[in-house]
Enzyme design. Structure first.
Site, PDB file in Angstrom:
ATOM      1  N   ASN A  38       7.859  15.501  -8.055  1.00  0.00           N
ATOM      2  CA  ASN A  38       7.781  16.703  -7.212  1.00  0.00           C
ATOM      3  C   ASN A  38       6.665  16.632  -6.159  1.00  0.00           C
ATOM      4  O   ASN A  38       6.152  17.653  -5.708  1.00  0.00           O
ATOM      5  CB  ASN A  38       7.694  17.963  -8.085  1.00  0.00           C
ATOM      6  CG  ASN A  38       6.415  18.034  -8.908  1.00  0.00           C
ATOM      7  OD1 ASN A  38       5.632  17.088  -8.934  1.00  0.00           O
ATOM      8  ND2 ASN A  38       6.215  19.143  -9.588  1.00  0.00           N
ATOM      9  N   HIS A  97       0.666  17.640  -6.863  1.00  0.00           N
ATOM     10  CA  HIS A  97       0.053  18.447  -7.915  1.00  0.00           C
ATOM     11  C   HIS A  97      -1.022  19.309  -7.282  1.00  0.00           C
ATOM     12  O   HIS A  97      -1.690  18.868  -6.339  1.00  0.00           O
ATOM     13  CB  HIS A  97      -0.600  17.552  -8.985  1.00  0.00           C
ATOM     14  CG  HIS A  97      -1.540  18.308  -9.881  1.00  0.00           C
ATOM     15  ND1 HIS A  97      -1.110  19.018 -10.965  1.00  0.00           N
ATOM     16  CD2 HIS A  97      -2.880  18.510  -9.800  1.00  0.00           C
ATOM     17  CE1 HIS A  97      -2.152  19.618 -11.536  1.00  0.00           C
ATOM     18  NE2 HIS A  97      -3.238  19.319 -10.849  1.00  0.00           N
ATOM     19  N   LYS A 128       1.741  12.541  -5.030  1.00  0.00           N
ATOM     20  CA  LYS A 128       2.273  11.756  -6.157  1.00  0.00           C
ATOM     21  C   LYS A 128       3.020  10.496  -5.688  1.00  0.00           C
ATOM     22  O   LYS A 128       3.343  10.351  -4.499  1.00  0.00           O
ATOM     23  CB  LYS A 128       3.181  12.650  -6.997  1.00  0.00           C
ATOM     24  CG  LYS A 128       2.431  13.809  -7.670  1.00  0.00           C
ATOM     25  CD  LYS A 128       3.331  14.549  -8.658  1.00  0.00           C
ATOM     26  CE  LYS A 128       2.581  15.699  -9.304  1.00  0.00           C
ATOM     27  NZ  LYS A 128       3.410  16.343 -10.365  1.00  0.00           N
ATOM     28  N   GLU A 173     -10.736  19.253 -12.789  1.00  0.00           N
ATOM     29  CA  GLU A 173      -9.924  18.182 -12.209  1.00  0.00           C
ATOM     30  C   GLU A 173     -10.670  17.432 -11.109  1.00  0.00           C
ATOM     31  O   GLU A 173     -10.553  16.202 -10.986  1.00  0.00           O
ATOM     32  CB  GLU A 173      -8.601  18.767 -11.692  1.00  0.00           C
ATOM     33  CG  GLU A 173      -7.713  19.269 -12.841  1.00  0.00           C
ATOM     34  CD  GLU A 173      -6.439  19.945 -12.388  1.00  0.00           C
ATOM     35  OE1 GLU A 173      -5.663  20.375 -13.276  1.00  0.00           O
ATOM     36  OE2 GLU A 173      -6.190  20.066 -11.170  1.00  0.00           O
ATOM     37  N   TYR A 183      -3.556  14.670 -17.821  1.00  0.00           N
ATOM     38  CA  TYR A 183      -2.475  15.559 -18.258  1.00  0.00           C
ATOM     39  C   TYR A 183      -2.550  15.878 -19.752  1.00  0.00           C
ATOM     40  O   TYR A 183      -1.544  16.277 -20.345  1.00  0.00           O
ATOM     41  CB  TYR A 183      -1.123  14.941 -17.922  1.00  0.00           C
ATOM     42  CG  TYR A 183      -0.718  15.118 -16.467  1.00  0.00           C
ATOM     43  CD1 TYR A 183      -0.573  16.383 -15.898  1.00  0.00           C
ATOM     44  CD2 TYR A 183      -0.447  14.018 -15.655  1.00  0.00           C
ATOM     45  CE1 TYR A 183      -0.188  16.551 -14.579  1.00  0.00           C
ATOM     46  CE2 TYR A 183      -0.061  14.171 -14.325  1.00  0.00           C
ATOM     47  CZ  TYR A 183       0.073  15.448 -13.803  1.00  0.00           C
ATOM     48  OH  TYR A 183       0.461  15.617 -12.494  1.00  0.00           O
TER      49      TYR A 183
HETATM   50  P1  CMP Z   1       2.154  19.086 -12.132  1.00  0.00           P
HETATM   51  O1  CMP Z   1       1.750  20.274 -11.330  1.00  0.00           O
HETATM   52  O2  CMP Z   1       1.524  17.804 -11.772  1.00  0.00           O
HETATM   53  O3  CMP Z   1       1.846  19.379 -13.677  1.00  0.00           O
HETATM   54  C1  CMP Z   1       2.581  18.791 -14.720  1.00  0.00           C
HETATM   55  C2  CMP Z   1       3.750  18.016 -14.238  1.00  0.00           C
HETATM   56  O4  CMP Z   1       4.718  17.732 -15.218  1.00  0.00           O
HETATM   57  C3  CMP Z   1       4.509  18.791 -13.194  1.00  0.00           C
HETATM   58  O5  CMP Z   1       3.741  18.892 -12.030  1.00  0.00           O
HETATM   59  C4  CMP Z   1       5.795  18.005 -13.113  1.00  0.00           C
HETATM   60  O6  CMP Z   1       5.673  16.861 -12.292  1.00  0.00           O
HETATM   61  C5  CMP Z   1       5.954  17.584 -14.552  1.00  0.00           C
HETATM   62  N1  CMP Z   1       6.929  18.423 -15.238  1.00  0.00           N
HETATM   63  C6  CMP Z   1       6.855  19.727 -15.475  1.00  0.00           C
HETATM   64  N2  CMP Z   1       7.932  20.142 -16.153  1.00  0.00           N
HETATM   65  C7  CMP Z   1       8.697  19.063 -16.336  1.00  0.00           C
HETATM   66  C8  CMP Z   1       9.940  18.837 -16.958  1.00  0.00           C
HETATM   67  N3  CMP Z   1      10.626  19.840 -17.552  1.00  0.00           N
HETATM   68  N4  CMP Z   1      10.428  17.585 -16.959  1.00  0.00           N
HETATM   69  C9  CMP Z   1       9.729  16.578 -16.380  1.00  0.00           C
HETATM   70  N5  CMP Z   1       8.545  16.738 -15.776  1.00  0.00           N
HETATM   71  C10 CMP Z   1       8.046  17.964 -15.753  1.00  0.00           C
END
Ligand code: CMP
Length: 139
Positions: free
Chosen positions: A113, A116, A10, A127, A50
């Site tokens: 984070n 993904h 990311k 995906e 998403y």
């Molecule tokens: P990802 O695995 O890419 O799938 C959805 C993404 O949404 C997740 O990782 C996080 O980066 C984001 N995400 C999930 N929960 C939250 C949250 N409570 N607030 C902000 N971002 C979130």
């Protein structure tokens, strides 16, 4: 069985020049990069990718974040690739992620984070198809 999963490094990780460090952790976990490209996602791509989270309160921010800089999309291959990848990524929220995981090591927040990974074989196929043509994947 040897399967495939889909991974994104990311914008928070590419910004900090962690593409190699993250990929090394994936490889050390037994995954092989069989496709990889660095892209800047469009808003349409991020919203489409998403779409399952469209009704979530964080959807708008998530799309803004994922389009805030380059990402590296990858296809990973290995024994039980989805689970192997999820294990090395760690929990979505880095505060909950186990020591030694990518998110514990590198993630800045639940949103930023670092990585993904697909959550099932079925979603992995969807995906992978979203970002890669068949001839871009070299096993
Ligand atoms: P990802 O695995 O890419 O799938 C959805 C993404 O949404 C997740 O990782 C996080 O980066 C984001 N995400 C999930 N929960 C939250 C949250 N409570 N607030 C902000 N971002 C979130």
């Amino acid at each position: 069985a040897v399967t495939r999963t889909f991974s994104i490094i990311k914008p928070d990780a590419t910004r900090r020049n962690l593409t190699g460090a993250v990929t090394k952790m994936l490889e050390d976990a037994g995954l092989r990069v069989v496709a990889s490209k660095r892209i800047h996602m469009t808003k349409d791509q991020a919203e489409g990718f998403y779409a399952v989270h469209k009704e979530r309160p964080f959807f708008g921010e998530l799309v803004d974040f994922m389009t805030s800089g380059p990402v590296v999309v990858q296809v990973l291959e290995g024994e039980d690739a989805v689970k192997r990848n999820r294990d090395i990524m760690g929990a979505t929220n880095p505060a909950d992620a186990a020591d030694g995981t990518i998110r514990k090591t590198f993630a800045e927040s639940i949103e930023a984070n670092s990585v993904h990974g697909s959550d099932s074989d079925e979603n992995a196929a969807i995906e992978i198809d979203f970002f890669f043509d068949k001839d871009e994947i070299v096993g």
